[in-house]
Design a protein around this motif. Structure first.
Motif, short mmCIF file in Angstrom:
data_model
loop_
_atom_site.label_atom_id
_atom_site.label_comp_id
_atom_site.label_asym_id
_atom_site.label_seq_id
_atom_site.Cartn_x
_atom_site.Cartn_y
_atom_site.Cartn_z
N GLN A 198 0.83 -1.21 0.00
CA GLN A 198 0.00 0.00 0.00
C GLN A 198 0.86 1.25 0.00
OE1 GLN A 198 -3.59 0.20 0.02
NE2 GLN A 198 -3.23 -1.89 -0.70
N TRP A 199 1.92 1.23 0.78
CA TRP A 199 2.81 2.39 0.86
C TRP A 199 3.51 2.63 -0.49
CZ3 TRP A 199 8.16 2.15 0.19
CH2 TRP A 199 8.84 3.35 0.41
N PHE A 200 3.99 1.56 -1.11
CA PHE A 200 4.69 1.69 -2.39
C PHE A 200 3.75 2.22 -3.47
CE2 PHE A 200 6.05 -0.22 -6.45
CZ PHE A 200 7.29 0.41 -6.58
N GLU A 201 2.54 1.70 -3.51
CA GLU A 201 1.58 2.16 -4.51
C GLU A 201 1.27 3.64 -4.33
OE1 GLU A 201 -1.86 -0.31 -4.73
OE2 GLU A 201 -0.70 -2.16 -4.81
N ALA A 202 1.14 4.09 -3.09
CA ALA A 202 0.87 5.50 -2.85
C ALA A 202 2.06 6.36 -3.28
CB ALA A 202 0.56 5.73 -1.37
N GLU A 203 3.27 5.83 -3.09
CA GLU A 203 4.46 6.59 -3.44
C GLU A 203 4.60 6.78 -4.94
OE1 GLU A 203 7.10 8.04 -1.49
OE2 GLU A 203 5.44 7.90 -0.06
N ILE A 204 4.26 5.77 -5.72
CA ILE A 204 4.47 5.87 -7.17
C ILE A 204 3.19 6.28 -7.91
CG2 ILE A 204 6.28 4.13 -7.05
CD1 ILE A 204 4.36 2.22 -8.50
N ALA A 205 2.10 6.48 -7.18
CA ALA A 205 0.84 6.85 -7.83
C ALA A 205 0.98 8.07 -8.74
CB ALA A 205 -0.25 7.07 -6.79
N PRO A 206 1.68 9.14 -8.31
CA PRO A 206 1.80 10.29 -9.21
C PRO A 206 2.51 9.95 -10.52
CG PRO A 206 2.35 10.92 -6.97
CD PRO A 206 2.23 9.43 -6.97
N ALA A 207 3.49 9.06 -10.46
CA ALA A 207 4.21 8.69 -11.67
C ALA A 207 3.37 7.80 -12.57
CB ALA A 207 5.51 7.97 -11.31
N MET A 208 2.47 7.01 -11.98
CA MET A 208 1.66 6.08 -12.76
C MET A 208 0.34 6.68 -13.21
SD MET A 208 3.49 3.36 -12.95
CE MET A 208 2.24 2.28 -13.63
N MET A 209 -0.07 7.79 -12.64
CA MET A 209 -1.39 8.33 -12.91
C MET A 209 -1.68 8.54 -14.40
SD MET A 209 -4.13 8.91 -11.35
CE MET A 209 -3.56 8.98 -9.65
N PRO A 210 -0.72 9.01 -15.23
CA PRO A 210 -1.03 9.18 -16.65
C PRO A 210 -1.37 7.87 -17.35
CG PRO A 210 0.89 10.45 -16.06
CD PRO A 210 0.59 9.57 -14.90
N GLN A 211 -0.99 6.73 -16.76
CA GLN A 211 -1.29 5.45 -17.38
C GLN A 211 -2.76 5.11 -17.14
OE1 GLN A 211 1.01 3.80 -19.24
NE2 GLN A 211 2.21 5.64 -18.89
N HIS A 212 -3.47 4.71 -18.21
CA HIS A 212 -4.91 4.50 -18.12
C HIS A 212 -5.30 3.32 -17.24
CE1 HIS A 212 -5.78 7.59 -21.02
NE2 HIS A 212 -4.93 7.05 -21.89
N GLU A 213 -4.35 2.45 -16.94
CA GLU A 213 -4.69 1.28 -16.15
C GLU A 213 -4.27 1.45 -14.70
OE1 GLU A 213 -3.07 -2.16 -17.87
OE2 GLU A 213 -4.11 -1.91 -19.78
N ALA A 214 -3.88 2.64 -14.29
CA ALA A 214 -3.33 2.84 -12.95
C ALA A 214 -4.43 2.72 -11.91
CB ALA A 214 -2.66 4.20 -12.85
N ARG A 215 -4.67 1.45 -11.47
CA ARG A 215 -5.63 1.16 -10.41
C ARG A 215 -6.99 1.79 -10.69
NH1 ARG A 215 -4.09 -1.28 -6.16
NH2 ARG A 215 -5.67 -0.34 -4.83
N GLY A 216 -7.39 1.81 -11.96
CA GLY A 216 -8.73 2.26 -12.29
C GLY A 216 -8.90 3.75 -12.35
N HIS A 217 -7.81 4.52 -12.14
CA HIS A 217 -7.90 5.97 -12.20
C HIS A 217 -7.57 6.41 -13.63
CE1 HIS A 217 -8.36 6.44 -7.92
NE2 HIS A 217 -7.36 5.61 -7.75
N HIS A 218 -8.52 6.95 -14.33
CA HIS A 218 -8.30 7.43 -15.68
C HIS A 218 -8.12 8.94 -15.67
CE1 HIS A 218 -9.40 3.60 -17.62
NE2 HIS A 218 -10.21 3.48 -16.59
#
Length: 225
Positions: A198-218
């Motif tokens: 959970q901590w790692f995912e929160a840390e890299i969320a900003p870097a992954m956000m542009p990706q359309h599959e990033a944990r359902g966040h488009h």
């Protein structure tokens, strides 16, 4: 107190051997083998998961993602097979969903033998007093049918007491506590792994956000007022 008086090899063989045989017949050899491996690992190395070391490695991986983005990130090994496989899936598919799926698959493989061990130990816990009772009945059947032979009478009573004692001790001071130890360690490791993920995912969320599959966040463009 003479502790040697508590030892009766024949009775112990009946209780322990009967419990072991019945456990194998009820649970199967594969579950019993898994139980032996898990129990041995608990005795030798209660926890092979170094949460702090893995967290430090994941922190470096998170910095790599934040600095280079998911396309150019190349994190080093964390030293933990489960997180390494999950990172590999993340890099291959640029998807946090694949990261979660890899961890879920690893969790199932890791906890399968542990759950089998807990089930088997609890079955054995139930069976041990049964064979303690069986030993008691066997001992009472050895009492003289005619007349009163004091020596035979005392031996039969002693065997009955030992059988009951061995069944209770085996169940409540060995098997049941071992099952709880295995369960507690498994829960503690799983909680630590979940917190790290959970901590790692929160840390890299900003870097992954542009990706359309990033944990359902488009990514959704703003709407002009």
């Amino acid at each position: 107190m003479d502790l040697t008086a508590l030892y009766d090899g024949t009775t112990l063989a009946i209780v322990v051997g009967g419990t072991a045989l019945a456990t194998v017949l009820r649970c199967g050899r594969s579950d019993v083998a898994a139980t032996v491996r898990v129990a041995a690992r608990q005795m030798v190395a209660p926890s092979r998961f170094d949460s702090e070391a893995v967290r430090a490695s994941l922190a470096r991986a998170a910095q790599d993602f934040q600095r280079n983005g998911p396309l150019r990130a190349n994190p080093r090994s964390t030293g933990d097979g489960e997180f390494d496989d999950a990172l590999h899936a993340l890099l291959a598919h640029r998807s946090m969903a694949r990261f979660d799926d890899a961890l879920a698959d690893a969790r199932e493989k890791r906890l399968g033998p542990v759950e089998a061990a807990i089930r088997t130990l609890m079955q054995a816990t139930e069976l041990a007093p049964v064979f303690g009772l069986a030993g008691t009945l066997i001992s009472l059947s050895q009492m003289p049918a005619q007349g009163v032979d004091r020596g035979a009478y005392l031996a039969a009573i002693g065997m009955a007491v030992h059988a009951t004692l061995y069944g209770l001790v085996l169940a409540n001071l060995l098997l049941a506590p071992l099952a709880r130890v295995v369960e507690r360690h498994a829960r503690a490791e799983e909680a630590a792994r979940h917190a790290l993920a959970q901590w790692f995912e929160a840390e890299i969320a900003p870097a992954m956000m542009p990706q359309h599959e990033a944990r359902g966040h488009h990514h959704q463009p703003g709407v002009a007022a």
